[in-house]
Design a protein around this motif. Structure first.
Motif, PDB file in Angstrom:
ATOM      1  N   ASN A  10     -13.597   5.070  19.482  1.00 13.42           N
ATOM      2  CA  ASN A  10     -12.839   3.831  19.656  1.00 13.42           C
ATOM      3  C   ASN A  10     -11.585   4.187  20.439  1.00 13.42           C
ATOM      4  O   ASN A  10     -10.667   4.791  19.896  1.00 13.42           O
ATOM      5  N   LYS A  12      -9.414   2.237  21.589  1.00 12.77           N
ATOM      6  CA  LYS A  12      -8.305   1.297  21.348  1.00 12.77           C
ATOM      7  C   LYS A  12      -7.717   0.852  22.692  1.00 12.77           C
ATOM      8  O   LYS A  12      -8.464   0.710  23.658  1.00 12.77           O
ATOM      9  N   HIS A  96     -12.126  -4.211  12.842  1.00  9.89           N
ATOM     10  CA  HIS A  96     -11.296  -3.003  12.739  1.00  9.89           C
ATOM     11  C   HIS A  96      -9.989  -3.360  12.028  1.00  9.89           C
ATOM     12  O   HIS A  96      -9.463  -4.459  12.202  1.00  9.89           O
ATOM     13  N   GLU A 168     -13.620   2.810   6.802  1.00 10.87           N
ATOM     14  CA  GLU A 168     -12.379   3.329   7.379  1.00 10.87           C
ATOM     15  C   GLU A 168     -11.202   3.002   6.461  1.00 10.87           C
ATOM     16  O   GLU A 168     -10.640   1.899   6.527  1.00 10.87           O
ATOM     17  N   ILE A 173      -6.258   5.900   9.083  1.00 13.27           N
ATOM     18  CA  ILE A 173      -6.474   5.617  10.512  1.00 13.27           C
ATOM     19  C   ILE A 173      -5.218   5.919  11.324  1.00 13.27           C
ATOM     20  O   ILE A 173      -4.162   5.327  11.088  1.00 13.27           O
ATOM     21  N   GLY A 174      -5.368   6.864  12.238  1.00 10.57           N
ATOM     22  CA  GLY A 174      -4.276   7.200  13.140  1.00 10.57           C
ATOM     23  C   GLY A 174      -3.097   7.870  12.446  1.00 10.57           C
ATOM     24  O   GLY A 174      -2.020   8.010  13.020  1.00 10.57           O
ATOM     25  N   GLY A 213     -11.366   7.680  10.198  1.00  6.71           N
ATOM     26  CA  GLY A 213     -10.003   7.867   9.701  1.00  6.71           C
ATOM     27  C   GLY A 213      -9.597   9.304   9.922  1.00  6.71           C
ATOM     28  O   GLY A 213      -9.886  10.173   9.107  1.00  6.71           O
ATOM     29  N   SER A 214      -8.977   9.526  11.099  1.00  4.15           N
ATOM     30  CA  SER A 214      -8.511  10.866  11.469  1.00  4.15           C
ATOM     31  C   SER A 214      -9.616  11.923  11.413  1.00  4.15           C
ATOM     32  O   SER A 214      -9.370  13.077  11.090  1.00  4.15           O
ATOM     33  N   GLY A 235     -11.103   7.549  16.561  1.00  2.00           N
ATOM     34  CA  GLY A 235     -10.071   7.031  17.454  1.00  2.00           C
ATOM     35  C   GLY A 235      -9.505   8.136  18.326  1.00  2.00           C
ATOM     36  O   GLY A 235     -10.070   8.503  19.362  1.00  2.00           O
ATOM     37  N   GLY A 236      -8.390   8.703  17.881  1.00  2.00           N
ATOM     38  CA  GLY A 236      -7.642   9.684  18.673  1.00  2.00           C
ATOM     39  C   GLY A 236      -8.496  10.790  19.281  1.00  2.00           C
ATOM     40  O   GLY A 236      -8.377  11.101  20.476  1.00  2.00           O
TER      41      GLY A 236
HETATM   42  C1  PEP Z   1     -10.278   4.225  14.461  1.00  2.00           C
HETATM   43  O1  PEP Z   1      -9.604   3.755  15.365  1.00  2.00           O
HETATM   44  O2  PEP Z   1     -11.256   3.608  14.036  1.00  2.00           O
HETATM   45  C2  PEP Z   1      -9.883   5.515  13.888  1.00  2.00           C
HETATM   46  C3  PEP Z   1     -10.579   5.992  12.897  1.00  2.00           C
HETATM   47  O3  PEP Z   1      -8.805   6.130  14.465  1.00  2.00           O
HETATM   48  P1  PEP Z   1      -8.343   7.660  14.233  1.00  2.00           P
HETATM   49  O4  PEP Z   1      -9.579   8.496  14.350  1.00  2.00           O
HETATM   50  O5  PEP Z   1      -7.353   7.922  15.297  1.00  2.00           O
HETATM   51  O6  PEP Z   1      -7.779   7.731  12.845  1.00  2.00           O
END
Ligand code: PEP
Length: 253
Positions: A10, A12, A96, A168, A173-174, A213-214, A235-236
């Motif tokens: 993702n 974003k 999300h 999540e 998350i993030g 989630g991270s 995400g990241g």
């Molecule tokens: C996400 O955006 O769904 C997510 C899990 O982000 P991150 O991996 O950066 O925590």
């Protein structure tokens, strides 16, 4: 129906079309021919044509990050399922936590968007998860049950075959804070049990349940080794080709 591992990124609100093209080319090159999991990148809407072009004929699939629940009309700033479909999008993230937190997404709109995506032949990655306060109040399972029951209200078992559920936890998350393997597994197992109750054991065994989630290159292998975690929503770490590739390689064969 066989349960598939799906590693989905993702992005974003990151990457312009030219940046998206360059990163996707890197991801495609690093993951050419891999079949242990499906590889999906959910890119910003404006990047979709460049992303579809950059991944044409490869094992990397393009997804979107949201879809509106009406066919068309006076919904300024929104994007329809038919628009996504015509551009070559196969997956869409729905519900999300950032959309719930910043853009007024509710379980009811998640339900409408999910139904609309599925009716138009898109696969839906539906996100659920508790906040830190909800976890501390010991209502995680109640909350997840409500989110799932409402998200899939009226959705048939046949349509559910095109759904992925992403667990999540909002607090992970993030934030760099990951759920422990046990915390993530416990909720994903609960979700699978709920799907068995609401639909059937067959669907529960076949549905892909992701953790998000991270998740990163360091913790992915342990999370993905858990019985009820069939992939990740990332995400990241999906913004760096080497890290994303390591996560893909962490899927147990
Ligand atoms: C996400 O955006 O769904 C997510 C899990 O982000 P991150 O991996 O950066 O925590």
């Amino acid at each position: 129906m066989e349960r598939r591992y799906v590693i989905a990124g993702n992005w974003k609100m990151n990457k312009t079309p030219s940046e998206a093209k360059a990163l996707l080319e890197e991801i495609v090159k690093a993951n050419d021919g891999k079949t242990a999991c499906d590889i999906v990148l959910c890119v910003p809407a404006i990047d979709i044509p460049a992303a579809v072009e950059a991944t044409k004929g490869t094992n990397v699939i393009i997804g979107a990050q949201n879809v509106h629940f009406k066919d068309n009309g006076a919904y300024t700033g929104e994007i329809s399922a038919a628009m996504l479909k015509e551009c070559g999008v196969e997956y869409v993230i729905i519900g999300h936590s950032e959309r719930r937190q910043y853009f007024g997404e509710t379980d009811a709109t998640v339900n409408l968007r999910t139904a609309q995506a599925l009716a138009n032949g898109l696969k839906a990655i539906v996100c659920v998860g508790e906040t830190l306060e909800e976890r501390k109040d010991n209502i995680t399972f109640d909350l997840i049950a409500i989110q799932i029951k409402r998200a899939f209200k009226g959705i048939s078992e046949e349509d559910m075959k095109n759904v992925i559920i992403a667990y999540e936890p909002v607090w992970a998350i993030g934030t760099g804070e990951t759920a422990t393997n046990e915390q993530a597994e416990e909720v994903c197992a609960f979700i699978r049990g709920l799907i068995a109750e609401l639909y059937s054991v067959d669907l529960a065994n076949a549905i892909t349940i992701q953790y998000g989630g991270s998740m990163n290159a360091k913790n992915a292998a342990e999370l993905l080794a858990m019985d009820n975690i069939d992939g990740g929503l990332i995400g990241g770490a999906s913004l760096k080709a080497p890290d994303f590739t390591t996560i893909i390689d962490s899927v147990k064969a």
